[in-house]
Design a protein around this motif. Structure first.
Motif, PDB file in Angstrom:
ATOM      1  N   ALA A   1      10.904  -3.228   4.636  1.00  0.00           N
ATOM      2  CA  ALA A   1       9.595  -2.584   4.773  1.00  0.00           C
ATOM      3  C   ALA A   1       9.350  -1.641   3.618  1.00  0.00           C
ATOM      4  N   ARG A   2      10.380  -0.883   3.199  1.00  0.00           N
ATOM      5  CA  ARG A   2      10.240   0.013   2.034  1.00  0.00           C
ATOM      6  C   ARG A   2       9.950  -0.782   0.768  1.00  0.00           C
ATOM      7  N   GLU A   3      10.645  -1.915   0.595  1.00  0.00           N
ATOM      8  CA  GLU A   3      10.409  -2.753  -0.591  1.00  0.00           C
ATOM      9  C   GLU A   3       8.996  -3.329  -0.576  1.00  0.00           C
ATOM     10  N   ALA A   4       8.511  -3.706   0.600  1.00  0.00           N
ATOM     11  CA  ALA A   4       7.154  -4.256   0.709  1.00  0.00           C
ATOM     12  C   ALA A   4       6.104  -3.179   0.418  1.00  0.00           C
ATOM     13  N   ASN A   5       6.352  -1.942   0.812  1.00  0.00           N
ATOM     14  CA  ASN A   5       5.401  -0.862   0.556  1.00  0.00           C
ATOM     15  C   ASN A   5       5.445  -0.391  -0.883  1.00  0.00           C
ATOM     16  N   ALA A   6       6.570  -0.610  -1.562  1.00  0.00           N
ATOM     17  CA  ALA A   6       6.685  -0.190  -2.965  1.00  0.00           C
ATOM     18  C   ALA A   6       5.852  -1.091  -3.882  1.00  0.00           C
ATOM     19  N   HIS A   7       5.635  -2.319  -3.471  1.00  0.00           N
ATOM     20  CA  HIS A   7       4.862  -3.261  -4.323  1.00  0.00           C
ATOM     21  C   HIS A   7       3.427  -3.173  -4.086  1.00  0.00           C
TER      22      HIS A   7
END
Length: 127
Positions: free
Chosen positions: A121-127
């Motif tokens: 979820a953090r990786e998805a929000n970073a993009h």
């Protein structure tokens, strides 16, 4: 000592069940196992309330006729039973919501590991 333990067998069982559920909730990373632990804790609370409300030698507070005696101390307190029934309804609803959210998380992230879901979820929000 043994007699006292046997008098409070239901309360001891509820405490052990609550401890197992709480440990399961804290130590497992799998969402399904966390839900099972939460449900075990709920069941332990209901067992404790039901055993607390029962008193040997007393009857349910149901008066079948107007001529029935109304002696104080003859009936079991109905409040714990009402709390247990209400709690079970709420618990089933909360468990259904948790399971539905878990299914949605699994469909999106293809894992039930809560740490892995947070990372994705953090990786998805970073993009």
């Amino acid at each position: 000592m043994t007699v006292k333990l046997m008098e409070h067998f239901e309360e001891i069982a509820a405490l052990i069940l609550f401890g197992i559920g709480f440990t399961n909730l804290l130590l497992n990373r799998n969402m399904m196992k966390k839900i099972i632990g939460f449900s075990m804790m709920d069941s332990a609370i209901y067992l404790f309330l039901a055993s607390y409300g029962y008193i040997d030698g007393r009857v349910a507070p149901i008066i079948a006729s107007e001529s029935a005696p109304l002696e104080v101390g003859m009936y079991v307190n109905p409040l714990p039973a009402g709390l247990v029934l209400t709690g079970i309804v709420v618990s089933v609803s909360v468990t259904a919501i948790m399971l539905a959210l878990t299914v949605r998380l699994y469909r999106r992230y293809h894992t039930l590991d809560i740490d892995r879901i947070a990372l994705l979820a953090r990786e998805a929000n970073a993009h």
